[in-house]
Design a protein around this motif. Structure first.
Motif, PDB file in Angstrom:
ATOM      1  N   ASP A  50       2.414  -9.278   1.894  1.00 35.30           N
ATOM      2  CA  ASP A  50       1.212  -8.280   2.395  1.00 35.30           C
ATOM      3  C   ASP A  50       1.258  -7.162   1.373  1.00 35.30           C
ATOM      4  N   ASN A  51       2.257  -6.898   0.713  1.00 37.01           N
ATOM      5  CA  ASN A  51       2.328  -5.565  -0.174  1.00 37.01           C
ATOM      6  C   ASN A  51       1.429  -5.844  -1.391  1.00 37.01           C
ATOM      7  N   ARG A  52       1.537  -7.325  -1.850  1.00 37.84           N
ATOM      8  CA  ARG A  52       0.817  -7.553  -2.886  1.00 37.84           C
ATOM      9  C   ARG A  52      -0.821  -7.510  -2.681  1.00 37.84           C
ATOM     10  N   LEU A  53      -1.226  -7.905  -1.509  1.00 36.19           N
ATOM     11  CA  LEU A  53      -2.575  -7.914  -1.130  1.00 36.19           C
ATOM     12  C   LEU A  53      -3.024  -6.449  -0.921  1.00 36.19           C
ATOM     13  N   VAL A  54      -2.080  -5.658  -0.516  1.00 32.65           N
ATOM     14  CA  VAL A  54      -2.458  -4.125  -0.119  1.00 32.65           C
ATOM     15  C   VAL A  54      -2.831  -3.632  -1.694  1.00 32.65           C
ATOM     16  N   ASP A  55      -1.836  -3.911  -2.516  1.00 31.38           N
ATOM     17  CA  ASP A  55      -2.185  -3.308  -3.969  1.00 31.38           C
ATOM     18  C   ASP A  55      -3.242  -3.639  -4.542  1.00 31.38           C
ATOM     19  N   HIS A  56      -3.711  -4.975  -4.392  1.00 31.54           N
ATOM     20  CA  HIS A  56      -4.863  -5.873  -4.839  1.00 31.54           C
ATOM     21  C   HIS A  56      -6.354  -4.955  -4.208  1.00 31.54           C
ATOM     22  N   PHE A  57      -6.045  -4.734  -2.735  1.00 31.76           N
ATOM     23  CA  PHE A  57      -7.197  -4.278  -2.193  1.00 31.76           C
ATOM     24  C   PHE A  57      -7.453  -2.743  -2.686  1.00 31.76           C
ATOM     25  N   ALA A  58      -6.244  -1.773  -2.679  1.00 32.52           N
ATOM     26  CA  ALA A  58      -6.383  -0.562  -2.843  1.00 32.52           C
ATOM     27  C   ALA A  58      -6.853  -0.456  -4.376  1.00 32.52           C
ATOM     28  N   LEU A  81      -2.727  -4.160   7.828  1.00 30.10           N
ATOM     29  CA  LEU A  81      -2.918  -4.938   8.903  1.00 30.10           C
ATOM     30  C   LEU A  81      -3.809  -6.209   8.883  1.00 30.10           C
ATOM     31  N   ALA A  82      -4.938  -5.447   8.055  1.00 34.34           N
ATOM     32  CA  ALA A  82      -5.878  -6.549   7.665  1.00 34.34           C
ATOM     33  C   ALA A  82      -5.459  -7.334   6.739  1.00 34.34           C
ATOM     34  N   CYS A  83      -4.586  -7.049   5.598  1.00 33.30           N
ATOM     35  CA  CYS A  83      -3.965  -7.796   4.759  1.00 33.30           C
ATOM     36  C   CYS A  83      -3.251  -8.982   5.485  1.00 33.30           C
ATOM     37  N   ASP A  84      -2.470  -8.513   6.381  1.00 31.07           N
ATOM     38  CA  ASP A  84      -1.555  -9.811   7.079  1.00 31.07           C
ATOM     39  C   ASP A  84      -2.393 -10.484   7.882  1.00 31.07           C
ATOM     40  N   GLN A  85      -3.333 -10.116   8.412  1.00 31.51           N
ATOM     41  CA  GLN A  85      -4.539 -11.256   8.882  1.00 31.51           C
ATOM     42  C   GLN A  85      -5.069 -12.027   7.863  1.00 31.51           C
ATOM     43  N   ALA A  86      -5.301 -11.638   6.709  1.00 28.68           N
ATOM     44  CA  ALA A  86      -6.018 -12.155   5.948  1.00 28.68           C
ATOM     45  C   ALA A  86      -5.194 -13.291   5.160  1.00 28.68           C
ATOM     46  N   LYS A  87      -3.819 -12.738   5.166  1.00 29.44           N
ATOM     47  CA  LYS A  87      -2.852 -13.969   4.481  1.00 29.44           C
ATOM     48  C   LYS A  87      -2.752 -15.062   5.525  1.00 29.44           C
ATOM     49  N   GLN A  88      -2.570 -14.537   6.508  1.00 30.05           N
ATOM     50  CA  GLN A  88      -2.720 -15.987   7.619  1.00 30.05           C
ATOM     51  C   GLN A  88      -3.804 -16.854   7.801  1.00 30.05           C
ATOM     52  N   THR A  89      -4.893 -16.131   7.472  1.00 30.17           N
ATOM     53  CA  THR A  89      -6.171 -16.909   7.480  1.00 30.17           C
ATOM     54  C   THR A  89      -6.217 -17.837   6.153  1.00 30.17           C
ATOM     55  N   PHE A 118      -5.151 -15.202  -4.166  1.00 26.28           N
ATOM     56  CA  PHE A 118      -3.831 -14.926  -3.506  1.00 26.28           C
ATOM     57  C   PHE A 118      -2.583 -15.605  -3.921  1.00 26.28           C
ATOM     58  N   GLU A 119      -2.869 -16.798  -4.333  1.00 23.53           N
ATOM     59  CA  GLU A 119      -1.638 -17.534  -4.876  1.00 23.53           C
ATOM     60  C   GLU A 119      -1.279 -16.813  -6.522  1.00 23.53           C
ATOM     61  N   TYR A 120      -2.209 -16.482  -6.915  1.00 25.60           N
ATOM     62  CA  TYR A 120      -2.160 -15.851  -8.351  1.00 25.60           C
ATOM     63  C   TYR A 120      -1.289 -14.566  -8.457  1.00 25.60           C
ATOM     64  N   ILE A 121      -1.805 -13.837  -7.504  1.00 27.78           N
ATOM     65  CA  ILE A 121      -1.159 -12.473  -7.523  1.00 27.78           C
ATOM     66  C   ILE A 121       0.250 -12.444  -6.782  1.00 27.78           C
ATOM     67  N   CYS A 122       0.684 -13.552  -6.174  1.00 28.22           N
ATOM     68  CA  CYS A 122       2.100 -13.674  -5.605  1.00 28.22           C
ATOM     69  C   CYS A 122       2.772 -14.915  -6.228  1.00 28.22           C
ATOM     70  N   ALA A 123       2.294 -15.172  -7.348  1.00 26.55           N
ATOM     71  CA  ALA A 123       2.905 -16.520  -8.069  1.00 26.55           C
ATOM     72  C   ALA A 123       4.367 -16.295  -8.364  1.00 26.55           C
ATOM     73  N   ASP A 124       4.885 -15.377  -8.846  1.00 23.19           N
ATOM     74  CA  ASP A 124       6.250 -14.973  -9.240  1.00 23.19           C
ATOM     75  C   ASP A 124       7.125 -14.936  -7.894  1.00 23.19           C
ATOM     76  N   LEU A 125       6.507 -14.496  -6.912  1.00 24.52           N
ATOM     77  CA  LEU A 125       7.362 -14.245  -5.768  1.00 24.52           C
ATOM     78  C   LEU A 125       7.569 -15.746  -5.227  1.00 24.52           C
ATOM     79  N   PHE A 126       6.576 -16.704  -5.318  1.00 28.03           N
ATOM     80  CA  PHE A 126       6.453 -17.963  -4.691  1.00 28.03           C
ATOM     81  C   PHE A 126       7.618 -18.728  -5.668  1.00 28.03           C
ATOM     82  N   HIS A 127       7.417 -18.666  -6.805  1.00 21.57           N
ATOM     83  CA  HIS A 127       8.337 -19.456  -7.908  1.00 21.57           C
ATOM     84  C   HIS A 127       9.625 -18.794  -7.688  1.00 21.57           C
TER      85      HIS A 127
END
Length: 475
Positions: A50-58, A81-89, A118-127
């Protein structure tokens, strides 16, 4: 042990990440679960995505409007809240949209993000999750080929990229999950609690769990590390477990000394989870004369008990190292529940106020547009009166930051009354369009999604893993 299977459990939730390697089998009539190793990251979970998405949209908001959201906690909360919903979508769609009315300084913000982005901005966390999986396997002395099943639990395991990375790590093995991955940990905790309280239910009578210590325990006394090593209980040690050491006075003569206990894998001087105890009432003696026996015992609950006995006088002190310092008291929990209820009521009031405000503003804007489109059939005097009324109302909206829902509704009725009296010559279609302009709840709800209409959006290049199946093992 009959029919023993080795299982890796991948638990990625909202705020923490854990990996456990366990064996499950039967001995006579008993079902036995042995925990071989555990590893994890207590600061990795869905909130980090969520934080990565928040930073992206901010950053996107700043690029568009040169306004910094980071100084507005309320705007950040709504964006989160909007980013969390987008992540779930994005767990089931290739694109997600967000739309937030008056996000910051009255600016409406809408945007969209693709699953690929989304996968790109969170890639390091996923790996990074795979490094912890490998560590759990190494601690258990096993290889990935030795795993009979890989079970995923926790809400964040719904993210397709995470499931694909894990499946590929195990050579495209099939992943398993229970019906509700959110409830799995709670069910396990309930079973363990029932066992610890000697519940006689038939469903758990034949179940036996052999657990381990998830973290190491270190000890320091008088600011000096005891003996050659400070590790009293090593990570992944079987529990219950007890260890005993003997120490001498580590400083100038005194009738007390301080004992510091640390939990974690960092050096003791840097450990975050520290407990400090003072052993008092000791005979005054010179260095190295008085000895104290210290026994450490971890019970099935993971609670560390410490017993210190001074050899000369037999003086004894007992301590229990619990995690109560980080837990909320009953009163604090009750206050938080009350505060949550109050905030929910305040959110409802804000929501209704925004609905009324947006309805009024939308009506005025639509009326201005309709008047401009029908200017040839409206007398100049009527046109001026209508436009003045609409613009006057819009200015009132901008200046009325403290107006409540009722004020906006009253103003809307006032504008409608004036406009209806003077719009008899406007076409029915235009007036119907104005009447239909009232906002609904979905127009200001940051959690609702807009329909995706861009068919040319790039799809994710990665092939999604097969749907999760229920584990074959029965625990």
């Amino acid at each position: 042990m009959e029919g023993e299977e080795t299982v890796l459990i991948f638990d990625l939730g909202g705020g923490t990440f854990d990996v456990s390697v366990v064996t499950v089998g039967k001995f006579n009539t008993r079902r036995i679960i042995n925990v071989k190793s555990t590893a994890g990251n207590t600061k990795l979970g869905g909130i980090d995505f969520d934080n990565r998405l928040v930073d992206h949209f901010a950053q996107e908001f700043y690029s568009k409007y040169q306004k910094d959201l980071m100084s507005n906690p309320k705007a950040l909360h709504r964006l989160r809240l909007a980013c969390d919903q987008a992540k779930q979508t994005l767990s089931y769609a290739n694109q997600a949209s967000i739309a937030i009315v008056a996000l910051h300084e009255g600016i409406d913000f809408s945007s969209c993000i693709t699953r690929v982005r989304f996968e790109y901005i969170c890639a390091d966390l996923f790996h990074s999750t795979l490094d912890i999986v490998q560590k759990a396997l190494d601690d258990a002395g096993m290889t990935k080929d030795m795993m009979d099943e890989i079970i995923v639990i926790g809400g964040s395991t719904r993210i397709p990229k995470i499931r694909k990375l894990l499946s590929d790590f195990f050579n495209k093995r099939e992943l398993y999950s229970f019906e509700d991955c959110h409830e799995t940990v709670a069910c396990g905790a309930a079973i363990q609690a029932a066992k610890l309280h000697h519940d006689t239910s038939d469903a758990i009578q034949d179940l036996q769990l052999s657990d381990i210590a998830p973290l190491s325990w270190d000890i320091l006394i008088d600011d000096g590390v005891i003996k050659a090593t400070s590790c009293i209980v090593k990570k992944n040690s079987k529990i219950p477990k007890d260890t005993q050491i003997s120490v001498t006075r580590a400083s100038k003569p005194s009738n007390e000394f301080t004992m510091k206990v640390y939990e974690g894998e960092e050096p003791p001087a840097k450990g975050e989870n520290r407990r400090e105890f003072n052993l008092t009432g000791l005979p005054l003696a010179t260095f190295g004369v008085v000895k104290t026996d210290i026994t450490f015992e971890i019970d099935a609950n993971g609670i560390l008990g410490i017993t210190a006995t001074e050899n000369t006088t037999g003086h004894l002190e007992k301590y229990a190292v619990k995690h109560d310092e980080t837990r909320l008291s009953g009163e604090e929990i009750e206050n938080l529940v009350k505060d949550a209820a109050y905030q929910r009521d305040m959110d409802d009031l804000w929501r209704e106020r925004m609905l009324a405000k947006n309805s009024l503003e939308s009506y005025c804007l639509k009326m201005i547009g309709a008047i401009e489109n029908q200017k040839n059939v409206i007398a100049e005097s009527e046109k001026k009166t209508l436009l003045d009324k609409c613009f006057e109302t819009i200015k009132w909206i901008d200046d009325s930051h403290l107006a409540n829902q009722e004020k906006f509704e009253e103003k809307l009725e006032d504008v409608k009354t004036v406009c209806h009296m003077m719009t008899s010559t406007i076409s029915d279609d235009s007036e119907d369009e104005i009447e239909d302009s009232d906002y609904e709840a979905s127009d200001i709800d940051s959690d609702d999604e807009e329909d995706d209409s861009d068919e040319d959006e790039e799809d994710s290049e990665d092939e999604e893993p097969a749907p999760l199946k229920k584990p074959k093992i029965e625990c």
